[in-house]
Design an enzyme around this catalytic site. Structure first.
Site, PDB file in Angstrom:
ATOM      1  N   GLU A 146      -1.804  15.136  -6.212  1.00 48.10           N
ATOM      2  CA  GLU A 146      -0.565  16.317  -6.068  1.00 48.10           C
ATOM      3  C   GLU A 146      -0.119  16.217  -7.476  1.00 48.10           C
ATOM      4  O   GLU A 146       0.437  17.271  -8.026  1.00 48.10           O
ATOM      5  CB  GLU A 146       0.407  15.949  -4.902  1.00 48.10           C
ATOM      6  CG  GLU A 146      -0.157  16.312  -3.778  1.00 48.10           C
ATOM      7  CD  GLU A 146       0.255  15.449  -2.554  1.00 48.10           C
ATOM      8  OE1 GLU A 146       1.285  14.903  -2.592  1.00 48.10           O
ATOM      9  OE2 GLU A 146      -0.629  15.695  -1.337  1.00 48.10           O
ATOM     10  N   GLU A 155      -9.721   9.388  -3.437  1.00 50.80           N
ATOM     11  CA  GLU A 155      -8.914  10.353  -2.454  1.00 50.80           C
ATOM     12  C   GLU A 155      -9.761  11.782  -2.967  1.00 50.80           C
ATOM     13  O   GLU A 155      -9.185  12.471  -3.925  1.00 50.80           O
ATOM     14  CB  GLU A 155      -7.677  10.442  -2.849  1.00 50.80           C
ATOM     15  CG  GLU A 155      -6.521   9.308  -2.439  1.00 50.80           C
ATOM     16  CD  GLU A 155      -5.374   9.350  -1.915  1.00 50.80           C
ATOM     17  OE1 GLU A 155      -5.234   8.907  -0.877  1.00 50.80           O
ATOM     18  OE2 GLU A 155      -4.744  10.112  -2.602  1.00 50.80           O
ATOM     19  N   SER A 171      -6.962  12.113   4.972  1.00 49.67           N
ATOM     20  CA  SER A 171      -6.721  12.304   6.408  1.00 49.67           C
ATOM     21  C   SER A 171      -7.538  11.175   7.294  1.00 49.67           C
ATOM     22  O   SER A 171      -8.012  11.314   8.234  1.00 49.67           O
ATOM     23  CB  SER A 171      -7.777  13.470   6.919  1.00 49.67           C
ATOM     24  OG  SER A 171      -7.141  14.794   5.987  1.00 49.67           O
ATOM     25  N   ASN A 209       1.919   6.291   1.775  1.00 50.35           N
ATOM     26  CA  ASN A 209       2.365   7.313   0.619  1.00 50.35           C
ATOM     27  C   ASN A 209       3.341   8.215   1.473  1.00 50.35           C
ATOM     28  O   ASN A 209       2.764   9.280   2.241  1.00 50.35           O
ATOM     29  CB  ASN A 209       1.352   7.790  -0.039  1.00 50.35           C
ATOM     30  CG  ASN A 209       1.895   9.137  -0.825  1.00 50.35           C
ATOM     31  OD1 ASN A 209       3.217   9.106  -1.149  1.00 50.35           O
ATOM     32  ND2 ASN A 209       1.052   9.888  -1.341  1.00 50.35           N
ATOM     33  N   TRP A 210       4.727   7.669   1.508  1.00 46.43           N
ATOM     34  CA  TRP A 210       5.474   8.661   2.087  1.00 46.43           C
ATOM     35  C   TRP A 210       5.996   9.982   1.659  1.00 46.43           C
ATOM     36  O   TRP A 210       6.622  11.034   2.235  1.00 46.43           O
ATOM     37  CB  TRP A 210       6.846   7.964   2.415  1.00 46.43           C
ATOM     38  CG  TRP A 210       6.540   6.751   3.280  1.00 46.43           C
ATOM     39  CD1 TRP A 210       5.610   6.354   3.817  1.00 46.43           C
ATOM     40  CD2 TRP A 210       7.722   5.746   3.875  1.00 46.43           C
ATOM     41  NE1 TRP A 210       5.613   4.894   4.738  1.00 46.43           N
ATOM     42  CE2 TRP A 210       6.990   4.992   4.595  1.00 46.43           C
ATOM     43  CE3 TRP A 210       9.099   5.837   3.697  1.00 46.43           C
ATOM     44  CZ2 TRP A 210       7.778   3.681   5.209  1.00 46.43           C
ATOM     45  CZ3 TRP A 210       9.584   4.632   4.456  1.00 46.43           C
ATOM     46  CH2 TRP A 210       9.090   3.804   5.107  1.00 46.43           C
ATOM     47  N   LYS A 211       5.444  10.053   0.390  1.00 45.82           N
ATOM     48  CA  LYS A 211       5.734  11.702  -0.186  1.00 45.82           C
ATOM     49  C   LYS A 211       7.360  12.033  -0.222  1.00 45.82           C
ATOM     50  O   LYS A 211       8.068  11.333  -0.187  1.00 45.82           O
ATOM     51  CB  LYS A 211       4.841  12.710   0.377  1.00 45.82           C
ATOM     52  CG  LYS A 211       3.204  12.249   0.362  1.00 45.82           C
ATOM     53  CD  LYS A 211       2.390  13.414   0.643  1.00 45.82           C
ATOM     54  CE  LYS A 211       0.911  12.923   0.727  1.00 45.82           C
ATOM     55  NZ  LYS A 211      -0.113  13.926   0.687  1.00 45.82           N
ATOM     56  N   GLY A 236      -4.622  15.729   3.485  1.00 45.88           N
ATOM     57  CA  GLY A 236      -3.684  16.462   4.355  1.00 45.88           C
ATOM     58  C   GLY A 236      -4.268  17.738   4.950  1.00 45.88           C
ATOM     59  O   GLY A 236      -3.595  18.535   5.390  1.00 45.88           O
ATOM     60  N   HIS A 262      -2.036  10.674  -8.431  1.00 42.77           N
ATOM     61  CA  HIS A 262      -2.457  11.269  -7.186  1.00 42.77           C
ATOM     62  C   HIS A 262      -2.603  12.677  -7.372  1.00 42.77           C
ATOM     63  O   HIS A 262      -2.112  13.291  -8.442  1.00 42.77           O
ATOM     64  CB  HIS A 262      -0.954  11.052  -6.132  1.00 42.77           C
ATOM     65  CG  HIS A 262      -1.167  11.672  -4.810  1.00 42.77           C
ATOM     66  ND1 HIS A 262      -1.357  12.890  -4.480  1.00 42.77           N
ATOM     67  CD2 HIS A 262      -1.450  10.828  -3.606  1.00 42.77           C
ATOM     68  CE1 HIS A 262      -1.834  12.970  -2.832  1.00 42.77           C
ATOM     69  NE2 HIS A 262      -1.697  11.907  -2.703  1.00 42.77           N
ATOM     70  N   GLY A 298      -0.143  11.370   5.697  1.00 42.28           N
ATOM     71  CA  GLY A 298       0.607  11.825   7.060  1.00 42.28           C
ATOM     72  C   GLY A 298       0.878  10.832   8.207  1.00 42.28           C
ATOM     73  O   GLY A 298       1.929  10.757   8.512  1.00 42.28           O
TER      74      GLY A 298
HETATM   75  C1  PEP Z   1      -2.478  10.925   0.424  1.00 39.96           C
HETATM   76  O1  PEP Z   1      -1.545  11.681   0.168  1.00 39.96           O
HETATM   77  O2  PEP Z   1      -2.521  10.216  -0.389  1.00 39.96           O
HETATM   78  C2  PEP Z   1      -2.966  11.138   1.669  1.00 39.96           C
HETATM   79  C3  PEP Z   1      -4.285  10.491   1.633  1.00 39.96           C
HETATM   80  O3  PEP Z   1      -2.723  12.155   2.639  1.00 39.96           O
HETATM   81  P1  PEP Z   1      -3.335  12.347   3.945  1.00 39.96           P
HETATM   82  O4  PEP Z   1      -3.598  10.937   4.772  1.00 39.96           O
HETATM   83  O5  PEP Z   1      -2.193  13.037   4.812  1.00 39.96           O
HETATM   84  O6  PEP Z   1      -4.544  12.939   3.847  1.00 39.96           O
END
Ligand code: PEP
Length: 250
Positions: A97, A167, A212, A11-13, A173, A95, A234
């Site tokens: 976010e 998640e 993470s 997921n490049w956001k 993050g 997600h 990330g």
């Molecule tokens: C995500 O944004 O779905 C995610 C898992 O981010 P990260 O790997 O940075 O925790």
């Protein structure tokens, strides 16, 4: 038990520009070996360029969000059918976010998942609890309700062509990963809930872990029985790290 093909999704956001996205996509395309399904999810504005860059590479392309509407007077929205035109196969819905920063309810997320399926694509339904919810013993109730929202509108059929991503919000993050045991417990709970309605569906359902994930913790997480791969934020922005995670998943 059915053996489930593993999947790693990046997921490049909201990152990069067209050139950087194409360069990242090219590096991932060059380094992946086809042992697992590898999906990359750039921002909408980069889908066209990335789609051309990865054509024929075996990489899968997805979007990070979409509209619940197919067409009409919905300024600024992107319909799932439009994503088909870029050869997307998957769309992330719900997600944390989106849920937290854009106030998306589980009902809206469920309607997006159904719209994605109607367009012939596969939703990646994100579920997860906050730290406060974990500390007050609500993990099962929260995740159960997030899954119920989709069951309510689509029935168990909605899970036949879907991926679930667990998640934990407190792990996204933050550098704080769920322990393999914590993640496995929740994955097993999700599979059991689906299994009560349709055991064949639950055997086939891919449940990804996100939060993470890094090259040094991926193998232990992904060795758990009910963890079928990862949704990576990330670490998906660095081709070497992302590829190391893909290799750790195989
Ligand atoms: C995500 O944004 O779905 C995610 C898992 O981010 P990260 O790997 O940075 O925790």
């Amino acid at each position: 038990m059915t053996s489930r093909r593993r999947m790693v999704a990046g997921n490049w956001k909201l990152n990069g520009n067209r050139e950087a996205s194409v360069a990242l996509a090219n590096s991932v395309a060059k380094g992946h070996n086809g042992e697992v399904d590898v999906l990359i999810c750039p921002g909408f504005a980069h889908l066209a360029d990335v789609s051309s860059a990865i054509k024929g590479s075996g990489l899968l392309l997805g979007a990070q969000n979409c509209s619940a509407f197919e067409s009409g007077a919905y300024t600024g929205e992107v319909a799932p059918g439009m994503l088909v035109e870029f050869a997307c196969t998957h769309v992330i819905v719900g997600h944390s976010e989106r849920r937290q920063l854009f106030a998306e309810s589980s009902e809206l997320v469920a309607s997006k998942a159904i719209a994605v399926q109607k367009a012939g694509l596969c939703p990646i339904l994100c579920v997860g609890e906050t730290l406060e919810e974990r500390e007050s013993d609500q993990v099962e109730a929260i995740i159960g309700a997030q899954l119920d929202a989709l069951l309510d509108v689509g029935g168990i059929e909605a899970f036949h062509n879907a991926v679930v991503a667990y998640e934990p919000v407190w792990a996204i993050g933050t550098g704080k990963t769920a322990s393999p045991e914590q993640a496995q417990d929740v994955h097993a709970m999700i599979r059991a809930k689906i299994g009560k309605l349709d055991s064949a569906c639950s055997d086939k359902l891919r449940i990804l872990y996100g939060g993470s994930v890094k090259p040094d913790n991926a193998a232990t997480l992904f060795s758990q029985t009910d963890i079928d791969g990862g949704l990576i934020g990330g670490a998906s922005l660095k081709a070497d790290d992302f590829l190391a995670i893909c290799h750790a998943t195989a």
